[in-house]
Write an enzyme that holds these catalytic residues in place. Structure first.
Site, PDB file in Angstrom:
ATOM      1  N   GLU A 188       1.895   5.898   7.497  1.00 35.06           N
ATOM      2  CA  GLU A 188       3.285   6.004   7.012  1.00 35.06           C
ATOM      3  C   GLU A 188       3.996   7.192   7.656  1.00 35.06           C
ATOM      4  O   GLU A 188       5.191   7.107   7.972  1.00 35.06           O
ATOM      5  CB  GLU A 188       3.309   6.116   5.491  1.00 35.06           C
TER       6      GLU A 188
ATOM      7  N   GLU B 225       7.323   3.628   4.263  1.00 39.86           N
ATOM      8  CA  GLU B 225       7.651   4.777   5.104  1.00 39.86           C
ATOM      9  C   GLU B 225       9.085   5.252   4.996  1.00 39.86           C
ATOM     10  O   GLU B 225       9.608   5.868   5.929  1.00 39.86           O
ATOM     11  CB  GLU B 225       7.357   4.424   6.569  1.00 39.86           C
TER      12      GLU B 225
ATOM     13  N   GLY C 258       0.820  -1.193   0.000  1.00 37.32           N
ATOM     14  CA  GLY C 258       0.000   0.000   0.000  1.00 37.32           C
ATOM     15  C   GLY C 258       0.858   1.247   0.000  1.00 37.32           C
ATOM     16  O   GLY C 258       0.589   2.198  -0.730  1.00 37.32           O
TER      17      GLY C 258
END
Length: 883
Positions: free
Chosen positions: A309, A275, A272
């Site tokens: 994130e 980070e 998805g």
């Protein structure tokens, strides 16, 4: 070169074998010369022996995959070929220095051929990296493990016309012209990080700019990079980012620490989002939103994932995990943080319901099947397979339970201590728990069992009320079923929030000494008894309020008690929970009746309880929509557990949906029209809640009468002015065998075909139709020009939706659904092993099926396992499923 990603006997990595690295890397200078088929990477590593490991002057082994070694220098001198060995997975120096030294490595890789989307790859003309968990080794040789932290400086060079934007971690330091029409940019990240947080993106990208001023007054540049022409779809993501930054300052005291924060949206991405320090890379479906392209659910997902994130900057980046077995330390904790963020800005109850539904849909079946593993696993073959609901969702529940046990104030102090004590380190679960203990003064050693034991505990609760003495005895017993590799389980510490509900609300109750009874009971033994006093009337027990513990609950409540709680429980979550439990019990009975050939019946008491909820304007529309939503077919399969008949489950649920739709037809029609949202679209919680209730009403009305429901959905589709209204109409039509369905899907495609994210919606809608023809439709769509095995979003939209969201078609009695998935896995694995392995997880519950389907599913799983040159990813999943 040997392909190290594929092997017949993949090795197992075990937690008990963890040892610190014998060498550390203090600073890294990377120089990337980008080219589609041969990117040159020069790395300069300043290394030294680890003082925590006895010096031996032994060999030094670096990780590397799909690389060509071009040169190797130690302290400026080229190494003779006899001084090192290169294999498909490693570069080994036979004799490494026992003093600080500089290692310079030049390699090349092929971004264009990297369809696995791990390491450095090129897709749609964009160079992108994905290094978690072990992708950095596909960029250069390195100590690719999370406990080796270094300060990175990155120089990126590319052709100016092909890559006008060059992005890296940290702060920009320098840029300029290079030879041959190229240009370069240098980025420096002052914070030591593991290599899995390295990122680089280069290509023709448009930028949306904003600013943020931190609590201490620092000015931070915010940038979101997207494909040109999509800038007008970034506003919500930018707004979500700024709200996330402010919330983390207020809720956890965490300020952002660099001069710039960047998000890049790419269309081909295995995850998805990621980070990476200062340069988050996102699947563009979690960035791009506009009223005519994104639904309320899309807006909510973007808000949540942007926050997740960003929150990783402290829980994952500034403090990372010592080894991949500690993955939940960054992921479970950060999921908890993003859940709290959403709770604070939206409806807390609706958010809690969504989180628990996700846990039950994805994690509970994982815990109950062959893929069960602890929140902190003990071993793995391929770490990519452990980015699971257990690590993420159950991991978040463990953090939530700790907060319940020590209290909110102590929890905040513990988090402050954690950030202070372990900033810049690679930490463990034990160190995190120690911060909880030190800040609260409470011993939590036994809580570690939650991290080390797999399985979902079953808690059985019984009560006995004595009217003359006004006392209630509450007895709780816990058991956790055996899971693979863990036949026996020790008792857990389980915080169980409760109340006693009387005719006029929650009853005040006391202990024997007259002090108020606690709101949370702590179950720490296999069986415990509590006695509550001054209970002035026979109460109804409201137990595990707010889902205070991730358990299966068997409480001694009658149907009448459940219906009472649906209308009277002051805990809104448990009001919903009472309805879910009642509906599940009813649906299980209906399913069994169908299997046994008995007539079905209706339940006026349940429909009346739903009517009361629907008409109760004290409840938000969003909560009323949740109260009216029946348990999913997957929920019912988990509840039944063995000899599952998917057709019977589907028919039972359809029967109850139709009955509710008929019983509440007038009220549902009124709600449908009353909750239309006038004016321009807004994703605010109140407007989204109104649309959710309207969509729920439409679904139930269509279940009651397909013809009139299809007409209503078609009218909504034709008049819709935003994607939420369009999609809810299409979602209703997709599950109706009516001519309006194909007409609407055809019209939608004509509007959507120029937008990949809308095409994903179109594919997914066609995969969920509960009809025998859906199998052939999915097969046909696999040959559609819009579908490609190289596009993870397309594969997930079509095949993922079919296998995960359409149990009646996937589990077709013929077994053709299993054949379709097996064919897909064998074709996809050589292209993208990570996505293949995740899709293979849809076979995880095959042993729960009735015998005929079991045999058909097993045959296809075994066919996949027998495939040639399977990846480690797929070998581990299918092997575990069949074990």
């Amino acid at each position: 070169m040997e392909d190290a990603t594929r092997t017949e006997t993949p090795p197992t990595t075990r937690l008990v074998d963890y040892r610190p690295s014998a060498y550390l890397i203090d600073t890294v200078f990377l120089d990337l010369r980008l080219a589609p088929r041969e990117t040159i990477v020069r790395s300069r590593l300043e290394m030294r022996p680890n003082p925590a490991v006895p010096a031996s002057g032994a060999s030094l082994t670096l990780d590397g995959e799909a690389l060509t070694l071009r040169s190797l220098h130690l302290d400026g001198a080229a190494l003779d070929a006899h001084a090192y060995t290169v294999t498909g997975e490693h570069l080994t120096l036979h004799q490494a220095p026992v003093r600080p030294f500089v290692l310079e490595i030049e390699t090349s890789c092929d971004p264009e051929a990297n369809t696995e989307l791990s390491g450095l790859y090129r897709s749609n003309g964009i160079y992108c990296t994905q290094c978690e968990a072990e992708g950095f080794r596909r960029i250069t040789y390195y100590l690719d493990r999370p406990d080796v932290l270094a300060v990175f400086t990155t120089r990126i060079e590319g052709a100016r016309d092909e890559t006008p934007i060059l992005l890296g971690n940290g702060n920009p330091k320098e840029s300029g012209r290079a030879a041959n029409g190229h240009h370069f940019a240098i980025w420096h990240d002052p914070f030591p990080k593991p290599c899995y947080l390295f990122a680089m993106v280069a290509g023709d990208l448009a930028c949306v700019d904003d600013r943020f001023t931190t609590a201490s007054g620092r000015d931070v540049a915010l940038r979101i990079y997207v494909e040109p022409g999509k800038e007008d779809r970034c506003g919500w993501a930018m707004d979500s980012l700024k709200r996330s930054m402010r919330w983390d300052e207020e809720a956890f005291g965490r300020e952002y620490d660099l001069d710039i924060f960047m998000i890049v949206a790419v269309s081909d991405f295995n995850m998805g989002a990621m980070e990476n320090k200062g340069l988050n890379v996102f699947n563009d479906k979690y960035v791009l939103a506009r009223p005519d392209t994104a639904t309320d659910a899309d807006y909510a997902n973007i808000e949540s994932i942007i926050a997740h994130e960003y929150f990783h900057n402290w829980t994952g980046n500034r403090i990372t995990c010592r080894d991949w077995f500690q993955l939940c330390l960054k992921e479970g904790l950060t999921v908890f943080r993003d859940q709290e963020f959403t709770t604070d800005i939206r409806s807390g109850t609706v958010k809690r319901i969504a989180d628990v539904r996700l846990l039950r849909t994805q994690q509970f079946p994982e815990d109950a099947g062959p893929l069960a593993h602890p929140v902190r696993p003990e071993k793995y073959i391929e770490i990519n397979n452990f980015y699971t609901a257990t690590v993420y969702e159950k991991g978040a529940e463990l953090v939530r339970m700790m907060r319940s046990l020590i209290g909110r104030r102590a929890f905040r102090a513990a988090m402050d201590l954690y950030f202070e004590r372990h900033d810049g380190e690679a930490a463990t679960i034990e160190q995190f728990l120690r911060c909880m203990e030190d800040a609260s003064g409470r011993e939590l050693g036994s809580f570690l069992r939650w991290y080390n034991q797999a399985g979902t505990p079953l808690v059985t609760v019984t009560t006995a009320y004595d009217a003359p003495s006004q006392t209630l005895e509450l007895r709780a017993e816990q058991t956790t079923p055996p899971t693979p590799g863990q036949p026996s389980k020790a008792p857990l510490i389980i915080p169980i929030a409760f109340a006693l509900v009387g005719s006029k609300g929650d009853l005040p109750v006391t202990n024997a000494d007259g002090t108020p009874a606690p709101e949370i009971l702590e179950l720490t033994q296999a069986s415990q008894v509590w006695r509550l006093h001054e209970v002035t009337e026979r109460p109804v027990l409201s137990i595990n309020r707010g889902f205070s513990a991730p358990i299966r609950l068997n409480a001694s409540l009658s149907d009448a008690d459940r219906l009472f709680l649906m209308g009277h429980d002051s805990d809104a979550f448990n009001r919903w929970e009472a309805g879910q439990i009642y509906a599940k019990a009813l649906l299980v009975k209906l399913t069994r009746a169908l299997v046994e050939g008995r007539r079905l019946w209706e339940d006026p008491a349940y429909s009346e309880a739903l009517r009361s909820s629907l008409l109760d304007d004290r409840l938000s529309p969003a909560l009323r929509a949740e109260l009216l939503t029946l348990p999913t077919e997957g929920d019912l399969a988990s509840e039944i557990g063995t000899s599952i008949e998917p057709d019977a489950i589907h028919l039972a649920r359809r029967h109850l949906s139709a009955y509710i739709g008929r019983s509440l037809r007038d009220e549902l029609r009124q709600a449908y029209h009353r909750h239309a949202v006038p004016g321009p679209y807004s994703p605010d919680p109140a407007s989204a809640g109104n649309r959710a209730l309207r969509a729920c009403a439409l679904t139930l009305l269509a279940a009651a009468d397909a013809a009139s429901g299809a007409q209503l959905a078609w009218a909504q589709f034709a008049a819709a002015e935003n994607m939420t209204e369009t999609f809810s109409a299409l979602a209703t039509l997709a599950r109706l065998d009516r001519p309006e369905r194909d007409a609407a899907l055809e019209q939608f495609y004509e509007r959507a075909k120029s937008d990949p994210l809308l095409v994903d919606k179109w594919l997914a809608l066609q995969a969920v139709g509960p009809f025998p023809s859906t199998l052939d439709r999915v097969r046909t769509l696999m040959g559609h020009p819009e579908f490609s095995l190289k596009k993870p979003n397309k594969v997930r939209a079509l095949i993922g939706s079919f296998a995960a969201l359409n149990p009646v078609a996937f589990n077709d009695r013929s077994g053709r659904g299993y054949v379709l998935l097996a064919d897909l896995l064998l074709a996809l694995d050589p292209v993208n092993p990570q996505v293949a392995a995740r899709l293979a997880g849809n076979f995880k519950s095959w042993r729960m099926l009735e015998p005929n389907r079991q045999a058909l599913a097993r045959r296809q799983i075994e066919r996949v396992r027998a495939g040639d040159s399977l990846s480690r990813d797929l070998v581990e999943i299918v092997g575990t499923i069949l074990a």
